[in-house]
Design a protein around this motif. Structure first.
Motif, mmCIF file in Angstrom:
data_model
loop_
_atom_site.group_PDB
_atom_site.id
_atom_site.type_symbol
_atom_site.label_atom_id
_atom_site.label_comp_id
_atom_site.label_asym_id
_atom_site.label_seq_id
_atom_site.Cartn_x
_atom_site.Cartn_y
_atom_site.Cartn_z
ATOM 1 N N HIS A 17 0.502 -1.141 0.256
ATOM 2 C CA HIS A 17 -0.458 -0.023 -0.001
ATOM 3 C C HIS A 17 0.843 1.655 -0.002
ATOM 4 O O HIS A 17 0.697 2.347 0.654
ATOM 5 N N ASN A 18 1.763 1.299 -0.865
ATOM 6 C CA ASN A 18 2.770 2.220 -0.878
ATOM 7 C C ASN A 18 3.383 2.721 0.834
ATOM 8 O O ASN A 18 4.334 3.333 0.125
ATOM 9 N N TYR A 19 3.766 1.635 1.469
ATOM 10 C CA TYR A 19 4.253 1.527 2.356
ATOM 11 C C TYR A 19 6.078 0.443 2.604
ATOM 12 O O TYR A 19 5.465 -0.413 2.471
ATOM 13 N N ARG A 20 6.793 1.140 3.043
ATOM 14 C CA ARG A 20 7.631 0.733 3.094
ATOM 15 C C ARG A 20 8.251 -0.199 3.974
ATOM 16 O O ARG A 20 8.524 0.386 5.023
ATOM 17 N N CYS A 21 8.072 -1.866 4.017
ATOM 18 C CA CYS A 21 8.395 -2.267 4.713
ATOM 19 C C CYS A 21 9.071 -3.520 5.221
ATOM 20 O O CYS A 21 9.676 -3.990 4.153
ATOM 21 N N ALA A 22 9.802 -3.900 6.477
ATOM 22 C CA ALA A 22 11.207 -4.093 6.804
ATOM 23 C C ALA A 22 10.494 -5.386 6.658
ATOM 24 O O ALA A 22 9.854 -6.197 8.170
ATOM 25 N N TYR A 23 11.972 -5.920 6.882
ATOM 26 C CA TYR A 23 12.326 -7.646 7.414
ATOM 27 C C TYR A 23 13.165 -8.123 7.298
ATOM 28 O O TYR A 23 14.752 -7.859 6.985
ATOM 29 N N GLU A 24 14.042 -9.384 7.808
ATOM 30 C CA GLU A 24 14.456 -10.451 7.679
ATOM 31 C C GLU A 24 14.182 -12.121 7.822
ATOM 32 O O GLU A 24 13.204 -12.327 7.527
ATOM 33 N N VAL A 25 15.454 -12.155 7.141
ATOM 34 C CA VAL A 25 14.974 -13.675 6.670
ATOM 35 C C VAL A 25 16.289 -14.420 7.078
ATOM 36 O O VAL A 25 17.187 -14.171 7.268
ATOM 37 N N PHE A 26 16.096 -15.318 7.793
ATOM 38 C CA PHE A 26 16.909 -16.868 8.290
ATOM 39 C C PHE A 26 16.970 -17.763 8.550
ATOM 40 O O PHE A 26 16.162 -18.347 8.145
ATOM 41 N N LYS A 27 18.446 -18.667 8.789
ATOM 42 C CA LYS A 27 18.464 -20.174 8.150
ATOM 43 C C LYS A 27 19.843 -20.291 8.412
ATOM 44 O O LYS A 27 20.723 -19.264 8.785
ATOM 45 N N PRO A 28 20.067 -21.617 8.588
ATOM 46 C CA PRO A 28 21.902 -22.420 9.376
ATOM 47 C C PRO A 28 21.845 -22.337 8.175
ATOM 48 O O PRO A 28 21.632 -22.497 7.080
ATOM 49 N N ILE A 29 23.685 -21.892 7.835
ATOM 50 C CA ILE A 29 24.888 -22.084 6.985
ATOM 51 C C ILE A 29 24.359 -23.487 6.379
ATOM 52 O O ILE A 29 24.401 -24.500 7.191
ATOM 53 N N ASN A 30 24.602 -23.280 5.132
ATOM 54 C CA ASN A 30 24.779 -24.745 4.366
ATOM 55 C C ASN A 30 23.759 -25.263 4.673
ATOM 56 O O ASN A 30 23.574 -26.740 4.582
#
Length: 305
Positions: A17-30
């Motif tokens: 809706h024209n708003y800038r929204c933040a996030y992160e993605v995590f996962k274990p190595i390999n």
């Protein structure tokens, strides 16, 4: 050891809706795991954002779990835009529906803290096919789930807070002394758990005075809607976890024990599982190790189905 996905080693953004929204993605190595990803819904309050889940994310992988984790900031919180608007659980659920549809693009297991259970309920209603299960940490006492605050009252509180008086209140509420005292009185079992990491996170999160609008939306009670029938209609596997010393901030549910708290949810969700964990009202932060241990078997079972 844990790292963020190489393509998400910093805050990422999407538009809703024209708003800038933040996030992160995590996962274990390999990791090459195809497990169902987790979608975290953080609580709303002075200085709260997706940073609430940092301890949880670290502990999740330290205990050998492999699910990818999506950790977004709700509108008005963290690094997402902070418009001068009142947000309802329905609004935040629409934001998350768009996020799951366009960013995650596959079903998720929702992990939600506290009264933001209302957002998870709305999300299940809007997009049931993309919700594979729910982990509900310290949901409101059942009498609050049944409480319907009148619209005029919600709007009245919002208008009062959305004033110079509310502005002054927020400046007062973001002081370290207030944050510490409130956390000790209402959230944590042990005062020692209200540590520098917690207080620094809240203080940093509240530096932007525009963060008050999301907090005021919560304090105005836009989440106080009779959700009892919607909860009964939830068909997804669910796990409800409360602290052994859980307490209600509101008058409703003030006298309930942890066992009574859980019994109410088992009545409404007979297919659900329930557990107690050490701590009080913010288990993913205060009792991170025990909370992860409590929910891992449930999530792994869904992921393996």
């Amino acid at each position: 050891m844990i790292t963020q996905d190489k393509s998400a080693s910093f805050t990422q953004f999407y538009t809703w809706h024209n708003y800038r929204c933040a996030y992160e993605v995590f996962k274990p190595i390999n990791s090459t795991s195809q497990s169902i990803p987790l979608l975290l819904i953080h609580p709303v309050g002075v200085g709260l954002s997706r940073q609430f889940w940092q301890r949880f994310c670290r502990e999740w992988y330290q205990q050998g779990n492999s699910n990818q984790i999506y950790n977004p900031d709700l509108l008005g919180c963290g690094e997402s835009d902070k418009p001068h608007v009142a947000c309802t659980p329905g609004d935040w659920a629409e934001q998350l529906r768009h996020f799951v549809q366009t960013v995650v693009q596959k079903p998720v297991i929702v992990v939600v803290q506290g009264a933001l259970f209302a957002v998870a309920i709305e999300l299940v209603k809007k997009e049931p096919n993309l919700i594979a299960g729910l982990v509900i940490a310290t949901p409101p006492a059942w009498p609050l789930i049944q409480k319907e605050a009148p619209e005029w009252q919600k709007k009245g509180v919002w208008n009062l807070l959305n004033s110079p008086l509310g502005h002054l209140f927020y400046r007062y509420a973001r002081r370290e002394k207030f944050l510490r005292n409130f956390s000790i009185k209402q959230l944590f079992e042990s005062a020692n758990s209200v540590d520098a990491e917690w207080l620094n996170t809240l203080r940093t999160g509240a530096e932007d005075i525009a963060s008050r609008y999301a907090v005021f939306s919560f304090l105005a009670g836009f989440w106080l809607k009779d959700y009892s029938s919607a909860v009964v209609c939830i068909k997804q596997p669910a796990l409800v976890v409360v602290g052994e010393n859980v307490s209600s901030i509101s008058q409703e549910g003030k006298e309930l024990t942890a066992d009574e708290w859980l019994a109410d949810y088992l009545t409404a969700l007979p297919q659900a599982s329930v557990k107690k964990a050490p701590g009080r009202n913010v288990l993913p932060y205060e009792s991170t190790t025990e909370f992860v241990s409590a929910i891992s078997p449930f999530i792994n079972e869904i992921s393996s189905d």
